[in-house]
Write a protein that holds these residues in place. Structure first.
Motif, PDB file in Angstrom:
ATOM      1  N   ARG A  36     -16.184  -0.844  -1.176  1.00  0.00           N
ATOM      2  CA  ARG A  36     -15.799   0.231  -0.246  1.00  0.00           C
ATOM      3  C   ARG A  36     -16.994   0.671   0.595  1.00  0.00           C
ATOM      4  O   ARG A  36     -16.821   1.095   1.734  1.00  0.00           O
TER       5      ARG A  36
ATOM      6  N   GLY B  58      -5.901   5.795   1.271  1.00  0.00           N
ATOM      7  CA  GLY B  58      -6.063   6.524   0.026  1.00  0.00           C
ATOM      8  C   GLY B  58      -6.506   7.969   0.197  1.00  0.00           C
ATOM      9  O   GLY B  58      -6.979   8.583  -0.776  1.00  0.00           O
TER      10      GLY B  58
ATOM     11  N   PRO C   7      -8.976   7.241  -4.236  1.00  0.00           N
ATOM     12  CA  PRO C   7      -9.663   6.141  -4.908  1.00  0.00           C
ATOM     13  C   PRO C   7     -11.101   6.488  -5.275  1.00  0.00           C
ATOM     14  O   PRO C   7     -11.570   6.159  -6.367  1.00  0.00           O
TER      15      PRO C   7
ATOM     16  N   LYS D  73       0.842  -1.197   0.000  1.00  0.00           N
ATOM     17  CA  LYS D  73       0.000   0.000   0.000  1.00  0.00           C
ATOM     18  C   LYS D  73       0.879   1.249   0.000  1.00  0.00           C
ATOM     19  O   LYS D  73       1.885   1.310   0.695  1.00  0.00           O
TER      20      LYS D  73
ATOM     21  N   TYR E 182     -15.648  -2.289  -7.142  1.00  0.00           N
ATOM     22  CA  TYR E 182     -14.783  -1.661  -6.145  1.00  0.00           C
ATOM     23  C   TYR E 182     -15.586  -0.688  -5.289  1.00  0.00           C
ATOM     24  O   TYR E 182     -15.419  -0.638  -4.057  1.00  0.00           O
TER      25      TYR E 182
ATOM     26  N   ASP F 280     -10.389  11.878  -1.002  1.00  0.00           N
ATOM     27  CA  ASP F 280     -10.320  10.406  -1.106  1.00  0.00           C
ATOM     28  C   ASP F 280      -9.976  10.087  -2.570  1.00  0.00           C
ATOM     29  O   ASP F 280     -10.840  10.093  -3.438  1.00  0.00           O
TER      30      ASP F 280
ATOM     31  N   THR G   6     -12.657   6.827  -8.954  1.00  0.00           N
ATOM     32  CA  THR G   6     -13.877   6.091  -9.285  1.00  0.00           C
ATOM     33  C   THR G   6     -14.906   7.017  -9.907  1.00  0.00           C
ATOM     34  O   THR G   6     -15.547   6.686 -10.911  1.00  0.00           O
TER      35      THR G   6
END
Length: 763
Positions: free
Chosen positions: A760, A701, A733, A643, A756, A731, A737
């Motif tokens: 989440r 993230g 990610p 990560k 995904y 955020d 998205t």
């Protein structure tokens, strides 16, 4: 009276002299025939017969040594029609046979033939009318001791016409041996019938436990022998033949049975041929049989021709060194020729070897439903120089399923041609998986030198199907190609095992998807090296034209070397020589570093050069935000358990620029809040002299920016200086998205993004 006594004494003296001379002649004849150390005791004439109390000696030949001893010998002559032996009786005969080990091979005699019995008419006429060995003892070498057979022998003959009958019988415990021979004269020739029976196994040293029988019926007319009938059956338990010693113990048979049936009315002059059928049956862990039709020829040299041969073997389970096999079957139709110089063997169509399962323990490899086709394979073996053996075999090898940790289970096939000679071993062929992966192979193994295997991967065009993904188990599941071309060459070498691999792999025109990012224009020349247990991968020119994880990036360029132990391929070290990624008309570079992938955390330093704010605000989904400026920066990057983390990063504008925030949301807040009204007016057209930011990015993230702005708005309070400190959190990610769902992306990426997003949101 006195004269008569003198005459009788003279006759007796002549008889004794004749006996003495005959004894000397016999001794010389026996010595010439290889008999040595001849001794006799109490030679005398008594009761009309020559009597010897004891006779012993040794016969030595290339085959071994025979010790013999005769007790109570009585030879009765007759004088009617000329002197001949009427009766020969031996009370006891002892024979001790010891074969000679490691005998040199005898030279073949090309002109040897079966004898003409007419030539033996004279010697046969001297045979006793009656011969009897009342007690016979034969000692043969067995394992660790001698086997003793006891029995007797009888022979009767008639001279006009010649008729001979002989019987032999020997026994030891439950073992017995009997033989018979009949010879009689017919019109213009002779008839010979002979047989030998060994019903119970007799343990013979260097051979095994032998049993069986032989029958033969021959007709002789001068130099010609007519085989009227014949049969030979033999069974050998626990065979100890030298020819079997080269086999691993697991493959040696526990019993051999052979049946030989000559063809009826076969004319055997040993100048033409004799034909017979042979069947050999094999028992043991590997069982089966050999069937063949043979023809023996004598001129110009002895030859054997074998037709309609078939070798069939099977085994339920075999465990060899490092190898386990289940349900093994071999079926080889063949033909062969042999003479005093060489053996030539040809496998006919349909020569197959199959096994339900083959496991290689050291390689952790298992093959299911293995099938090897060796049809049309040829073998040439010179007897005088076995090292000059030549083997040529078209090879078709296939498995319905190959299982290995590095590969996805599927069928594989190997086809090509195998050659072996005194110079070495060569294989030319191709290896193919059902996935579509094809490799050309060339193996060269010179005698006494290291072997080398050249592998050339047939070009792979990555379109609808991806043979790499369908072949390799560790191929990234989220990586898929829609186009591209892959080529590769590898060389492997070693002596007893694999010592080294080196080669090149090149990917050009790669386009596809990795996880939720699309890419295009991928070019990767890769050098591969395996030395001992160390694996090395190196590239000097990795290039990627475009990468879009929701934000357009590119080009990407990198060079470096990765080194790892073969047993731990993911825990090696990366020597990063250079790496750069185009970002928003600028680029991010990674400083050269050595990264130990075996550690829980890896650290790199990233340098930002020339990122344009105008491009950032084009792709950043913030209403009413725009501006101009160029950013540089530097920040450490850490990978902790895969990560990404950033701590104490810095960004700085190169020179003054402009920020404009003209969002309706800010205007609505300014209408009810005087403080926000002042901020909205300042940011409506903010000319900054300083734009700097701290930067951090955590494992979840979340990007945190600590902005510091210094500047003014010429239209706000006559350009009064304004200092602003702003904290922004994003955020990333979730932002990516959002960008992906709002943009034009492929259906694959959309589904992955949605999956995904749902993951989440799940608690």
């Amino acid at each position: 009276m006195r004269k008569a006594a003198i005459s009788a004494g003279a006759v007796l003296l002549l008889v004794l002299l004749a006996v003495l001379l005959a004894g000397l002649w016999v001794q010389r004849a026996l010595t010439a025939a290889g008999f040595e150390q001849l001794h006799w005791q109490q030679l005398r004439w008594s009761e009309g017969a020559v009597q010897v109390k004891q006779l012993n000696g040794v016969n030595v030949s290339e085959q071994g040594r025979l010790d013999f001893r005769l007790d109570g010998v009585r030879l009765r002559p007759v004088w009617d029609g000329g002197p001949r032996i009427d009766q020969l009786v031996v009370d006891e005969l002892q024979l001790v046979w010891e074969p000679r080990d490691n005998l040199p091979p005898s030279e073949p005699t090309d002109d040897w033939s079966l004898p003409e019995l007419d030539h033996f008419a004279g010697p046969l006429s001297w045979l006793p009318r009656e011969l009897e060995v009342r007690h016979m003892q034969l000692q043969l070498p067995c394992e660790g001791e001698f086997c003793v057979l006891q029995g007797g022998f009888q022979l009767t003959t008639d001279q006009q016409p010649l008729a001979l009958v002989a019987q032999l019988y020997l026994q030891a415990d439950e073992q017995s041996l009997s033989g018979s021979l009949q010879l009689h004269e017919e019109s213009g020739g002779y008839r010979l019938l002979a047989g030998l029976d060994l019903p119970q196994s007799l343990h013979l040293l260097g051979l095994g436990q032998l049993s069986g029988k032989v029958r033969v019926d021959l007709e002789n007319r001068g130099s010609q022998w007519l085989l009227r009938e014949g049969q030979a059956d033999a069974r050998l338990l626990q065979p100890q033949l030298d020819a079997l010693a080269v086999l691993p113990p697991e493959l040696r048979p526990s019993a051999l049975m052979v049946w030989i049936t000559p063809q009826a009315s076969s004319l055997n002059t040993w100048r033409e041929s004799i034909s017979f059928a042979m069947q050999l049956q094999i028992e043991g862990a590997v069982a089966g049989q050999v069937d063949a039709q043979l023809a023996l020829n004598h001129l110009p040299h002895w030859q054997v021709q074998l037709h309609a041969g078939r070798l069939q073997l099977n085994a339920d389970k075999l465990e060899l060194e490092g190898m386990q096999l289940q349900t093994v079957q071999l079926d080889w139709p063949f033909q062969a020729e042999a003479d005093q110089n060489q053996l030539n063997l040809l496998l006919n169509e349909g020569a197959l070897l199959t096994t339900k399962s083959l496991s290689l323990t050291d390689a952790c490899l298992q093959l299911s439903d293995l099938r090897a086709d060796l049809s049309k394979a040829t073998l040439n073996l010179p007897f005088s120089a076995p090292d000059q053996l030549k083997l040529e075999a078209p090879l078709q090898l296939g498995a319905s399923r190959l299982t290995h940790a590095a590969l996805k289970p599927q069928g594989w096939n190997l086809s090509g041609r195998l050659q072996h000679s005194s110079s070495g071993l060569m294989l030319n062929g191709s290896l193919a998986a059902l996935s579509g992966l094809n490799t050309d192979l060339q193996l060269n193994w010179p005698t006494g030198e290291a072997w080398r295997l050249d592998m050339t991967l047939r070009e792979i065009f990555l379109r609808a199907a991806d043979p790499l993904a369908a072949t390799f188990a560790d191929w990234p599941a989220l990586l898929s190609f829609s186009s591209g071309r892959i080529s590769s060459t590898l060389q492997a070498s070693g002596r007893s095992g694999l010592d080294r691999i080196k080669g090149q792999l090149e990917l050009t025109g790669g386009q596809g998807i990795y996880d939720r990012a699309s890419f295009s224009g991928l070019s990767l020349p890769l050098t591969v090296s395996l030395q001992g247990k160390m694996l090395q991968l190196s590239t000097d020119a990795l290039n990627l034209s475009a990468l879009d994880p929701g934000l357009p990036l590119g080009p990407l360029r990198a060079s470096g070397t990765y080194t790892a132990q073969l047993s731990k391929p993911s825990s090696g070290a990366l020597e990063l020589r250079s790496a750069s990624l185009g970002v928003l008309d600028g680029r991010v570079l990674l400083e050269p570093a050595r990264v130990d992938m075996g550690q829980a955390r890896q650290t790199l330093v990233a340098v930002v050069e020339g990122v344009e704010l105008a491009r950032l605000f084009e792709v950043y989904p913030a209403e009413g935000l725009s501006g101009q400026g160029t950013l540089d920066g530097r920040f450490p990057i850490s990978l902790a358990n895969g990560k990404l983390q950033i701590d104490d990063g810095r960004l700085q504008a190169r020179e003054p620029g402009v920020l404009r925030y003209q969002a309706q949301q800010l205007r609505d807040l300014a209408a009810t809040n005087p403080g926000m009204e002042q901020l909205a007016l300042a940011l409506d057209n903010f000319h900054y002299q300083v734009l700097a930011s701290d930067l951090s990015y955590d494992e979840q993230g979340v990007l945190v920016l600590g902005l510091r702005l210094e500047g003014s708005n010429p239209a706000f309070q006559q350009g009064r200086p304004v200092h602003l400190n702003i904290r922004l959190e994003e955020d990333i990610p979730a932002l990516l998205t959002s960008l992906q769902l709002s943009g034009q992306v492929s259906e694959i990426i959309r589904k992955r993004v949605e999956q995904y997003y749902l993951q989440r949101r799940s608690p």
